[in-house]
Design an enzyme around this catalytic site. Structure first.
Site, PDB file in Angstrom:
ATOM      1  N   SER A   1       0.812  -1.228   0.000  1.00 39.75           N
ATOM      2  CA  SER A   1       0.000   0.000   0.000  1.00 39.75           C
ATOM      3  C   SER A   1       0.842   1.274   0.000  1.00 39.75           C
ATOM      4  CB  SER A   1      -0.953   0.025   1.195  1.00 39.75           C
ATOM      5  OG  SER A   1      -0.225  -0.042   2.406  1.00 39.75           O
TER       6      SER A   1
ATOM      7  N   ASP B   1      -4.257   7.748   8.214  1.00 37.39           N
ATOM      8  CA  ASP B   1      -5.430   6.954   8.602  1.00 37.39           C
ATOM      9  C   ASP B   1      -5.139   5.989   9.751  1.00 37.39           C
ATOM     10  OD1 ASP B   1      -3.848   5.099   7.364  1.00 37.39           O
ATOM     11  OD2 ASP B   1      -5.236   4.637   5.729  1.00 37.39           O
TER      12      ASP B   1
ATOM     13  N   HIS C   1      -1.232   4.480   7.497  1.00 38.52           N
ATOM     14  CA  HIS C   1      -0.436   5.093   6.432  1.00 38.52           C
ATOM     15  C   HIS C   1      -0.128   6.556   6.747  1.00 38.52           C
ATOM     16  CE1 HIS C   1      -2.805   1.765   4.695  1.00 38.52           C
ATOM     17  NE2 HIS C   1      -1.642   1.466   4.149  1.00 38.52           N
TER      18      HIS C   1
END
Ligand SMILES: *[C@@H]1O[C@H](CO)[C@@H](O)[C@H](O)[C@H]1NC(C)=O
Ligand SMILES: *[C@@H]1O[C@H](CO)[C@@H](O)[C@H](O)[C@H]1NC(C)=O
Ligand SMILES: *[C@@H]1O[C@H](CO)[C@@H](O)[C@H](O)[C@H]1NC(C)=O
Length: 373
Positions: A38, A335, A338
């Site tokens: 990610s 978040d 991240h």
């Protein structure tokens, strides 16, 4: 045609001011390919349906720069979005350095002429079987492990490969499923071996320049601070990070560096660059004020649903009950898991200006590097 392969989590640079003049020969690289998770996924996970985490397909993801969700796990750009690579001008016309996600290929888009991004959120260095054997296979987001991503590489010799940071999820899945540091530690050599195997495979294919990043200081990351909160002050360092988890990251990194040294001996013609994400990120965790962050919000997620660090499993970013902060650029964490675009920019600057790459990244790898002030 020279090939450059870069293995890394995040190299990112900020907005548009030329740092170094061009030293690329025209058309030094034909294509760019990126592998990772990610930290460098520009949309694959979203295109697979994002079933394990649907909010990434909705605002506030993408709020800051694109102003719409793109599948990136941040408010804005990722590290990989901040670099302008040595590519023929033709490729730039397609809007690079924003690498298109591999799965967008199904639309038959021309942008794939000059590279593509295989990174998928949730990806691990070790194959899915490893996690199924531990009975936590079902908690993983994707089966697109590093090896699965590399399968695709065979089609693309003589290209620039960026293999995003990988390995962090191998530990995240275990820790979040309740494993202790002592239980997870024995998997470090396996994870490091998976990364070095992939690196070797790329070199065997003709790669000559590679960037291999280490892990971030997970003890400073919101989700770890929340799950492993301790009443014992001695568990925290003077910055407020969890010492034992940072030590774990450092252990992974030192093992990785040692393994890369072995690879350098095996492949003396290759330039294998280690990227110290840990050190680059500790700059702002250590001295937040110097980097535009605030002490009170340094570890708090910009987007979340309450709790001491604004990270609430019952109201994750994008789910009902969560809200995004007014100014994401004043936060390092986006978040809970991240980082923000603002944090990505600082790390990228640290990698490019040094001293966080060994041997240093040079303009032989990158044409123009654009950094904000
Ligand atoms: C991964 O593969 C296993 C076994 O084939 C399957 O049960 C599982 O649903 C897959 N997971 C994802 C996220 O696709
Ligand atoms: C806090 O942690 C330290 C180091 O692990 C330990 O020696 C000490 O006994 C702990 N204190 C309390 C109150 O648990
Ligand atoms: C976490 O979210 C749930 C659901 O929105 C909410 O009921 C709860 O109060 C939140 N917890 C905190 C500590 O804010």
């Amino acid at each position: 045609m020279k090939s450059l392969f870069v293995l890394f989590i995040n190299i990112y640079l900020y907005s548009w001011k030329v740092l170094s003049s061009s030293s690329c020969k025209p058309e030094q690289y034909n294509d760019i390919f990126n592998f990772g998770n990610s930290l460098s996924d520009t949309g694959n996970f979203l295109l697979t349906g994002a079933f394990a985490y649907t909010p990434v397909g909705k605002l506030p993801y993408g709020l800051t720069f694109f102003r719409h969700p793109t599948g990136r796990f941040s408010d804005g750009r990722l590290m990989i979005d901040f670099i302008d690579y040595c590519l023929p001008d033709k490729a730039k016309a397609f809007g690079l350095p924003f690498l298109p996600p591999y799965l967008a290929q199904q639309g038959g888009s021309q942008i794939f002429d000059h590279g593509v991004n295989f990174a998928v959120a949730g990806a691990t260095a070790l194959d899915a079987e490893f996690f199924y054997r531990l009975n936590i296979g079902s908690s993983s987001w994707t089966n697109h492990s590093l090896v699965v991503q590399l399968e695709c590489r065979k089609h693309f010799k003589k290209s620039l490969f960026l293999v995003g940071e990988i390995g962090g999820n191998d530990y995240n899945y275990r820790f979040f499923a309740g494993a202790s540091i002592q239980q997870v530690e024995p998997s470090i050599p396996l994870v490091v071996e998976a990364i070095t195997r992939a690196t070797s495979a790329l070199i065997e294919e003709g790669a000559v320049e590679l960037v291999v990043p280490g892990n971030l200081p997970i003890g400073c990351i919101t989700v770890y601070l929340t799950f492993f909160q301790s009443p014992n002050k001695t568990d925290y360092d003077s910055n407020g990070c969890l010492k034992a988890f940072n030590a774990f990251s450092e252990l992974h990194n030192s093992r990785l560096k040692r393994a890369l040294e072995t690879l350098r001996q095996k492949y003396p013609h290759a330039k294998i660059i280690y990227a110290d994400y840990y050190g680059a990120a500790m700059q702002f965790f250590h001295s937040p004020l110097e980097y535009g962050f605030h002490k009170e919000t340094l570890f708090r997620a910009c987007c979340g649903g309450g709790g001491p660090y604004n990270f609430n499993l019952s109201a994750g970013c994008g789910f009902s009950g969560s809200t995004a902060c007014e100014d994401p650029s004043a936060y390092a964490n986006w978040d809970g898991i991240h980082l923000t675009e603002a944090a990505h920019r600082i790390i990228a600057k640290g990698l490019v200006y040094g001293p966080f790459t060994t041997p240093p990244l040079t303009s032989s790898s990158f044409k123009n590097i654009y950094v904000l002030n």
